[in-house]
Design a protein around this motif. Structure first.
Motif, PDB file in Angstrom:
ATOM      1  N   PRO A 231       0.832  -1.203   0.000  1.00 25.72           N
ATOM      2  CA  PRO A 231       0.000   0.000   0.000  1.00 25.72           C
ATOM      3  C   PRO A 231       0.867   1.254   0.000  1.00 25.72           C
ATOM      4  O   PRO A 231       2.073   1.188   0.281  1.00 25.72           O
ATOM      5  N   PRO A 232       0.273   2.404  -0.296  1.00 22.61           N
ATOM      6  CA  PRO A 232       1.045   3.649  -0.332  1.00 22.61           C
ATOM      7  C   PRO A 232       1.788   3.947   0.976  1.00 22.61           C
ATOM      8  O   PRO A 232       2.895   4.479   0.945  1.00 22.61           O
ATOM      9  N   LYS A 233       1.189   3.592   2.122  1.00 25.06           N
ATOM     10  CA  LYS A 233       1.842   3.872   3.401  1.00 25.06           C
ATOM     11  C   LYS A 233       3.180   3.152   3.508  1.00 25.06           C
ATOM     12  O   LYS A 233       4.183   3.733   3.943  1.00 25.06           O
ATOM     13  N   ALA A 234       3.211   1.885   3.106  1.00 23.99           N
ATOM     14  CA  ALA A 234       4.459   1.128   3.169  1.00 23.99           C
ATOM     15  C   ALA A 234       5.470   1.675   2.174  1.00 23.99           C
ATOM     16  O   ALA A 234       6.670   1.744   2.454  1.00 23.99           O
ATOM     17  N   LEU A 235       4.981   2.069   1.002  1.00 25.67           N
ATOM     18  CA  LEU A 235       5.872   2.650   0.005  1.00 25.67           C
ATOM     19  C   LEU A 235       6.500   3.936   0.532  1.00 25.67           C
ATOM     20  O   LEU A 235       7.701   4.182   0.360  1.00 25.67           O
ATOM     21  N   LYS A 236       5.693   4.752   1.193  1.00 22.66           N
ATOM     22  CA  LYS A 236       6.174   6.017   1.743  1.00 22.66           C
ATOM     23  C   LYS A 236       7.281   5.796   2.775  1.00 22.66           C
ATOM     24  O   LYS A 236       8.296   6.502   2.791  1.00 22.66           O
ATOM     25  N   LEU A 237       7.118   4.778   3.618  1.00 19.21           N
ATOM     26  CA  LEU A 237       8.051   4.546   4.707  1.00 19.21           C
ATOM     27  C   LEU A 237       9.352   3.899   4.251  1.00 19.21           C
ATOM     28  O   LEU A 237      10.385   4.059   4.903  1.00 19.21           O
TER      29      LEU A 237
END
Length: 245
Positions: A231-237
């Motif tokens: 998901p985008p959250k994991a990509l961001k981190l």
């Protein structure tokens, strides 16, 4: 009239300490180690201590790279870069594993071993011809780039711009770009969403979803998962932007 454009359709990211679940997506994907070897399972085959791989669309896989950094490049399959990758894989070959840096360099026709993803991307881009597009296709491409955030875009929207029926325009666009209009629009929205996600990491993901034409964060999550297996959250981190083409 015709207009010269090129359409690499390519997203390049750098991911740290990457672990993703089994997934598949509609793009060609290159995953190349920036330093340490990693482990992946591709089509049920365990590949340990590898330095990279290329997979065709819809091939199930997952990656575990608990140390080091991976370069992840997703390529629209019917773009010029996607067709170049397809030409280098055999028709019955769903994936190709690189067990050493020398194998990577050999595949991309590089003069020396390299971990430099920019060198590899430039080697691919050097194979891209300049495409002569029908002026109507160019108009649609320019319209999408300027209006991708508009959730109200429909096939009729495009047809009215260039005075063609939706079916005739769809056929012309696919013939000239290799991509459907809907996929091109989705790719454009997704690349802008990724750009915002990785360049402004304090920004709310829901806000990013709305700002780039997705109906909500749930839809953004869906397409991000299909493209990257996270998901985008994991990509961001865990990721940094290399380049969006």
């Amino acid at each position: 009239m015709i207009k010269q454009l090129s359409t690499p359709f390519m997203l390049a990211l750098k991911a740290r300490n990457l672990t993703v679940e089994i997934h598949h997506h509609s793009a060609y994907q290159m995953v190349l180690s920036n330093d340490a070897p990693f482990t992946s399972t591709i089509n049920g085959k365990l590949c340990e201590q590898i330095h990279g791989f290329i997979i065709k669309p819809q091939v199930k896989h997952h990656c575990v790279a608990e140390k080091g950094t991976l370069n992840v490049v997703n390529v629209e399959p019917y773009s010029t870069v996607g067709l170049e990758l397809a030409s280098r894989l055999q028709s019955n070959q769903d994936f190709l594993v690189f067990n050493s840096p020398s194998e990577t360099s050999s595949f991309f026709h590089l003069e020396k071993e390299t971990f430099n993803i920019y060198t590899i991307i430039n080697a691919l881009l050097s194979k891209i011809p300049t495409l002569d597009y029908d002026e109507r296709v160019s108009q649609i491409i320019e319209y999408i780039h300027a209006n991708y955030a508009n959730q109200g875009i429909t096939p009729q929207t495009f047809a009215e711009i260039v005075f063609l029926s939706p079916s005739r325009l769809a056929a012309l666009f696919k013939e000239q770009t290799g991509s459907s209009l809907s996929k091109y629009l989705l790719w454009t929205r997704l690349r802008h969403a990724i750009l915002l996600t990785l360049s402004d990491k304090e920004r709310n993901l829901t806000d990013i979803a709305y700002a780039t034409g997705f109906y909500d964060q749930s839809q953004f999550n869906k397409y991000m998962y299909e493209m990257f297996g996270m998901p985008p959250k994991a990509l961001k981190l865990n990721s940094d932007l290399i380049q969006i083409y």
